[in-house]
Design an enzyme around this catalytic site. Structure first.
Site, PDB file in Angstrom:
ATOM      1  N   LYS A   1       0.840  -1.212   0.000  1.00 58.82           N
ATOM      2  CA  LYS A   1       0.000   0.000   0.000  1.00 58.82           C
ATOM      3  C   LYS A   1       0.871   1.256   0.000  1.00 58.82           C
ATOM      4  CE  LYS A   1      -3.907  -2.258   0.419  1.00 58.82           C
ATOM      5  NZ  LYS A   1      -4.918  -2.319  -0.614  1.00 58.82           N
TER       6      LYS A   1
ATOM      7  N   LYS B   1      -3.770 -11.403  -8.190  1.00 62.67           N
ATOM      8  CA  LYS B   1      -4.893 -12.052  -7.527  1.00 62.67           C
ATOM      9  C   LYS B   1      -6.237 -11.474  -7.977  1.00 62.67           C
ATOM     10  CE  LYS B   1      -5.928 -11.675  -3.126  1.00 62.67           C
ATOM     11  NZ  LYS B   1      -6.042 -11.717  -1.669  1.00 62.67           N
TER      12      LYS B   1
ATOM     13  N   LYS C   1     -11.748  -7.963  -4.995  1.00 64.21           N
ATOM     14  CA  LYS C   1     -13.017  -7.227  -4.967  1.00 64.21           C
ATOM     15  C   LYS C   1     -12.909  -5.859  -5.604  1.00 64.21           C
ATOM     16  CE  LYS C   1     -14.135  -8.528  -0.505  1.00 64.21           C
ATOM     17  NZ  LYS C   1     -13.693  -8.358   0.681  1.00 64.21           N
TER      18      LYS C   1
HETATM   19  P1  AMP Z   1     -10.900  -9.979   1.251  1.00 68.24           P
HETATM   20  O1  AMP Z   1     -11.572  -9.941  -0.077  1.00 68.24           O
HETATM   21  O2  AMP Z   1      -9.486  -9.452   1.148  1.00 68.24           O
HETATM   22  O3  AMP Z   1     -11.705  -9.382   2.351  1.00 68.24           O
HETATM   23  O4  AMP Z   1     -10.722 -11.525   1.624  1.00 68.24           O
HETATM   24  C1  AMP Z   1     -11.699 -12.327   2.242  1.00 68.24           C
HETATM   25  C2  AMP Z   1     -11.262 -13.768   2.221  1.00 68.24           C
HETATM   26  O5  AMP Z   1     -11.223 -14.265   0.881  1.00 68.24           O
HETATM   27  C3  AMP Z   1      -9.849 -13.987   2.797  1.00 68.24           C
HETATM   28  O6  AMP Z   1      -9.791 -15.223   3.491  1.00 68.24           O
HETATM   29  C4  AMP Z   1      -8.999 -13.997   1.553  1.00 68.24           C
HETATM   30  O7  AMP Z   1      -7.754 -14.640   1.743  1.00 68.24           O
HETATM   31  C5  AMP Z   1      -9.904 -14.742   0.563  1.00 68.24           C
HETATM   32  N1  AMP Z   1      -9.587 -14.336  -0.806  1.00 68.24           N
HETATM   33  C6  AMP Z   1      -9.663 -13.093  -1.342  1.00 68.24           C
HETATM   34  N2  AMP Z   1      -9.288 -13.079  -2.631  1.00 68.24           N
HETATM   35  C7  AMP Z   1      -8.937 -14.359  -2.931  1.00 68.24           C
HETATM   36  C8  AMP Z   1      -8.443 -15.010  -4.120  1.00 68.24           C
HETATM   37  N3  AMP Z   1      -8.247 -14.330  -5.252  1.00 68.24           N
HETATM   38  N4  AMP Z   1      -8.199 -16.333  -4.052  1.00 68.24           N
HETATM   39  C9  AMP Z   1      -8.406 -17.037  -2.922  1.00 68.24           C
HETATM   40  N5  AMP Z   1      -8.865 -16.497  -1.774  1.00 68.24           N
HETATM   41  C10 AMP Z   1      -9.121 -15.175  -1.770  1.00 68.24           C
END
Ligand code: AMP
Ligand code: TRP
Length: 327
Positions: free
Chosen positions: A112, A194, A197
């Site tokens: 970041k 990756k 969102k």
């Molecule tokens: P976040 O979207 O960062 O709030 O992540 C919420 C959960 O989803 C966490 O356990 C992340 O590690 C998992 N996660 C987010 N993006 C991915 C991705 N591209 N592949 C696998 N797991 C993900």
């Protein structure tokens, strides 16, 4: 006594396929084995600016998606972080036991800073302390997370250990657990990054609420390479990622999948993958539509969740305050 699982998801965008395959689906499947606490981490979401109306919407979507994916609010505690004030208070206390150096080593923070330079918020810097508070308030045994969050759970263990050393046994040390397949779903346009969102609207991510046609189109347009054979080859990140998505959803072995598409090209495989993803998300979307038909339902679920989480968090915080000499 069942082991306690705690995990959090940030309402900073619409949930995407990586969240579902890497996290939510697993949480739901393993629900009966554990005593679960799932948290919509809204205070983590505001470490980077989100429009207020959008934040509200994302909190609803995230909550609805968890339930639509099989999280049962009668079995698991499902709540919104800011509804339980103890999280912020413990985060502040933990701040006082975390050396700057530990925080400065966090990969997510360093990324970041790369992007935002001096404009990066103090909240982004302090993010791991709030995450440690989330985990430690509930005597958590297991934290199921994606690869990228492991370092934050390690820091949680470190600060818990330090606190226990100074004041005596107070916090349980949590274990991070990552899945083998699906722990890291990559983007469709740029398979070296990756799926996330923050890129919900683009071809990079499949949002869980995308329509069937949009899902099919995004998969057909996904970046691959100039070769033909449909095999798991890590040096071809595009097709490797698509195959990983197929494997994660169907649960079939790599061999079986390669055999099925032997002699066929990328186009045929992409079509099949489109069907598999559409079919899976269709179930979730149907359930989501039912849940959100009653606008007050999600609010009542989050209120009940906070009512269950609060006494647990309150007791732990009281113990912490007492130990420190604040109590
Ligand atoms: P976040 O979207 O960062 O709030 O992540 C919420 C959960 O989803 C966490 O356990 C992340 O590690 C998992 N996660 C987010 N993006 C991915 C991705 N591209 N592949 C696998 N797991 C993900
Ligand atoms: N930081 C996590 C993520 O971005 C979300 C999160 C916040 C979390 N608090 C947590 C995950 C506690 C596990 C446990 O994915």
């Amino acid at each position: 006594m069942k082991k306690r699982v705690f995990s959090g998801i940030k309402p900073s965008g619409s949930p995407q396929l990586g969240n579902y395959l890497g996290a939510i689906r697993r949480w739901a499947a393993e629900q009966d084995e554990y005593d679960n606490v799932f948290c919509i981490v809204d205070l983590h979401a505001i470490t980077e600016y989100v429009e207020p109306a959008e934040l509200k919407q994302y909190i609803r979507e995230q909550t609805g998606m968890l339930i639509a994916s099989g999280i049962d609010p009668d079995k698991s505690i499902l709540f919104q972080q800011s509804h339980v004030h103890e999280h912020s208070e413990l985060a502040w206390i933990l701040n006082c036991y975390i050396p700057m150096g530990w925080m400065q080593r966090m990969t997510q923070y360093k990324e970041k800073v790369e992007e935002q330079k001096e404009q990066v918020s103090v909240g982004v810097f302090d993010y791991p302390s709030l995450m440690a508070a989330d985990i430690l308030l509930y005597d958590t045994d297991i934290v199921p997370v994606g690869d990228d969050q492991k370092q934050h759970v390690e820091l949680t263990r470190d600060v818990a250990q330090r606190f226990n050393y100074i004041y005596g046994e107070t916090f349980k040390l949590p274990e991070p657990v990552t899945g083998e397949v699906g722990a890291r779903i990559m983007g469709l346009e740029d398979p070296t990054r990756k799926m996330s969102k923050s890129e919900g609207g683009s071809g990079q991510s499949i949002a869980l609420l995308d329509s069937e046609n949009v899902i099919r189109r995004k998969i057909m347009r996904a970046t691959t390479d100039s070769q033909r054979d449909v095999v798991f080859d890590e040096s071809r990140p595009g097709i490797f990622n698509l195959l990983t998505i197929y494997q994660t959803i169907t649960g079939e072995s790599r061999n079986d999948i390669e055999n099925r598409f032997h002699g066929k090209g990328y186009g045929d495989f992409k079509k099949a993958l489109g069907e598999v993803v559409v079919e899976t998300l269709h179930q979730v979307q149907k359930r989501y539509a039912e849940i959100t038909a009653d606008p007050s339902y999600l609010e009542s679920i989050l209120k009940k969740g906070a009512d269950k989480a609060t006494p647990i968090a309150r007791e732990k915080l009281a113990q912490v305050r007492e130990r420190i000499g604040l109590g």
